[in-house]
Design an enzyme around this catalytic site. Structure first.
Site, PDB file in Angstrom:
ATOM      1  CE1 TYR A  85      -4.079   2.135   0.649  1.00  0.00           C
ATOM      2  CE2 TYR A  85      -2.901   2.545   2.718  1.00  0.00           C
ATOM      3  CZ  TYR A  85      -3.793   2.910   1.674  1.00  0.00           C
ATOM      4  OH  TYR A  85      -4.713   3.955   1.831  1.00  0.00           O
ATOM      5  CE  LYS A 130      -6.654   3.722  -1.304  1.00  0.00           C
ATOM      6  NZ  LYS A 130      -6.652   4.641  -0.024  1.00  0.00           N
TER       7      LYS A 130
END
Ligand SMILES: NC(=O)c1ccc[n+]([C@@H]2O[C@H](COP(=O)([O-])OP(=O)(O)OC[C@H]3O[C@@H](n4cnc5c(N)ncnc54)[C@H](O)[C@@H]3O)[C@@H](O)[C@H]2O)c1
Ligand SMILES: O=C(O)C[C@H](O)C(=O)O
Ligand SMILES: [Mg+2]
Length: 570
Positions: free
Chosen positions: A106, A179
């Site tokens: 991420y 995500k």
């Protein structure tokens, strides 16, 4: 079309596949963790080395392989490959090493993987929808092979406003994937019930358009009516085919982000993470700041530097919380000073964007403020306003200079400074500098992860004000309550839930929970979101025991039994 496997319960999958097809199907594959009985039944004899390992042993091996990678992008590639062949093991590893691995899959390293997408490409993941073939949207979803009740969540981007690094075309799919990984590791969203999507409408990056290896649509971004029709086609098709799915929007440019949210938020179950997710996590940070500085929310003076998608999204949610705290809308708007490229936003500026207008200051109020060129710069705003909170969503690296920070700190006891721009190199300031410049008085939260800072014998923990602390629990609560819409109250409940998990009484304490606690924080958020959905009348399911309902809904990284069946499944 017959399905190749069916998830019959939390811990059981039935499949008609055999042999190598089992090993190459990510939902089924366990590698050497297949038991002897499963190997026998699934036709795996001779296709695997003889030993059977536990998932604990596999995770240990995978961790040492991860550690032997030479740099962060190597680690990202390693984890991505693992995710593509053995999803359960990937999530097991991730959950065992959360603080270490989250930055790899991420923010910030997902940004690097997006920039290098076409050159680093190995295999597809998710759904690639093209503006040049809007009629193909339905077929693309059909090819994915999921039924109407099989999908809970779809994350889509058009790749135009990736983090703070701009337009990266088709590579944007990696933010949708990233995500969704966070949703699973944080809130136990079932990874088999989600779809990452890129809405490929072209790119305006010359570097990509002129790169022979670029694998997205090789034309400039389509705008206007054709763009809107393509988006609408996506929304109509996705909601028709997967009526229970949340549509999550990520990293669109600000105009499109606003328009799309406005158009669909009262029709379908949808939200924009950069506007509403960011608003919610920032409100959580601001609530903690109010507690730590012992200054009520309604008395805070807030300067927002970078009045785009995130900046105004934050101002709106904090403003609405001030209204709940007793101010009128007008009074609450007046607690904000928003600064963008032209300087402090003023009501007589001609090119204000719609969503900025209510936060523009009366020009009459600043007639004697010092101007740089035409506009009033951040330094002058800080000098005049004496803000208690300074928020950065500008993508301008280092914009919070020593001079500005010291000026702010000269007038408030606990200056709250939130450089939220991602990835790390775009942060408006570094925590270590902020602590030194304010002699340890600053309350800090950053968008990207930063290590703790030790200064004069105190260790300061830096909260990560990243929407990752909010969207997973928000999604889980929405799924558990089967909410028809995502309401303002659900976002406010998420903020309050996050803030409730923080203890700011100790010196050096962070204003937000530790990322290590992402799973419990997300569960806490989810419960509050379910309550809010019920209170707002949008819940289609009202569990008696919300805490248990949330726990029951959370997927765990544990291998299911894989059962070999003969007949084709319905
Ligand atoms: N921490 C989080 O959870 C979070 C969430 C969303 C966005 N962000 C970060 O916030 C940043 C902005 O994202 P966004 O989606 O709002 O982008 P955006 O483009 O919508 O907004 C950025 C704004 O900053 C302004 N700006 C640019 N240069 C400036 C300058 N020199 N002076 C003043 N203003 C300037 C732009 O005009 C624009 O209005 C990105 O780095 C993104 O990663 C962080
Ligand atoms: O993706 C993130 O890390 C947060 C946010 O959505 C962003 O765009 O920066
Ligand atoms: Mg984003």
């Amino acid at each position: 079309m017959h399905k190749k496997y069916t998830i019959t319960s939390k811990n059981n999958i039935q499949t008609t596949l055999r042999g190598r097809d089992v090993l190459s199907t990510v939902v089924l594959n366990k590698g050497v963790a297949f038991t002897r009985e499963e190997r026998e039944a699934l036709g795996l004899k001779g296709l695997l080395p003889p030993a059977v390992l536990s998932i604990e042993q596999q995770a240990k091996r995978a961790y040492s392989q991860f550690c032997s990678q030479h740099d962060d992008i190597g680690k990202n590639i390693y984890l991505t490959s693992l995710q593509d062949r053995n999803e359960v093991l990937f999530f097991r590893l991730l959950s065992e090493h959360l603080s270490e691995m989250l930055p790899i899959i991420y923010t910030p390293i997902v940004g690097t993987s997006i920039k290098t997408y076409s050159h680093g490409y190995r295999r597809p993941h998710g759904i690639y929808l093209s503006i040049d073939d809007p009629d193909g949207i339905e077929e693309a979803f059909q090819n994915f092979g999921a039924g109407p009740d099989d999908i809970d969540l779809i994350v889509a981007t058009d790749g135009e406003g990736i983090l703070g690094i701009g337009d990266w075309g088709v590579g944007g799919i990696n933010i949708s994937i990233g995500k969704l990984s966070v949703y699973t590791v944080a809130a136990g969203i079932d990874p088999r019930r989600v779809i990452p999507v890129i809405l490929d409408v072209g790119t305006n990056q010359e570097r990509l358009l002129n790169d022979p290896l670029y694998i997205g649509n090789r034309h400039s971004r389509i705008r206007g009516k054709r763009y809107e029709e393509f988006i609408d086609r996506y929304v109509q098709t996705a909601t028709k085919m997967f009526p229970n799915a949340i549509l999550h929007w990520e990293d669109l440019a600000s105009g499109n982000a606003r328009q799309i949210l406005k158009k669909y938020r009262h029709q379908i179950c949808t939200f924009n993470d950069d506007i509403q997710g960011t608003g919610a996590i920032s409100l959580a940070a601001v609530l903690s700041v109010a507690k730590a500085s012992k200054t009520p929310l309604r008395d805070q003076r807030i300067v927002v530097f970078g009045a785009g998608t995130a900046g105004i999204g934050i101002a709106e949610q904090v403003r609405d919380a001030m209204i709940r705290d007793g101010l009128s809308k007008e009074e609450a708007n007046r607690r904000f000073w928003c600064v963008d490229r032209p300087g402090l936003l003023l009501d007589n500026m001609v090119d204000l964007r719609d969503f900025q207008k209510e936060f523009a200051r009366p020009a009459s109020e600043v007639s004697d403020w010092q101007r740089e060129g035409h506009g009033i710069g951040l330094g002058e705003v800080v000098r005049q306003v004496h803000p208690t909170i300074l928020i950065g969503t500008s993508t301008v690296s280092g914009a919070f200079t020593e001079e500005i920070v010291k000026e702010m700190a000269a007038h408030v006891d606990r200056p709250a400074i939130l450089p939220l721009s991602n990835p790390t190199h775009l942060s408006e300031a570094k925590p270590a500098d902020l602590i030194e410049w304010t002699d340890g008085r600053a309350l800090i939260a950053t968008g990207s992860p930063f290590d703790p800072v030790t200064y004069k014998n105190t260790t300061y923990y830096i909260g990560q004000a990243n929407n990752a602390l909010v969207f997973p629990g928000l999604g889980l609560g929405t799924i558990v309550s089967q909410a028809k819409l995502m309401t303002d109250r659900m976002f406010a409940a998420a903020s309050e839930a996050v803030a409730s998990t923080v203890d700011v009484s100790q010196p050096g304490a962070a204003v937000l929970p530790d990322v290590e606690d992402l799973r419990s924080v997300s569960a806490t958020v989810a419960v509050k979101v379910v309550e809010a959905a019920i209170a707002d009348g949008v819940a289609r399911r009202k569990p008696d025991d919300m805490i248990q309902a949330v726990q029951d809904a959370m997927w765990q990284p544990v291998y299911p039994n894989v059962e070999a069946v003969k007949d084709p499944l319905p």
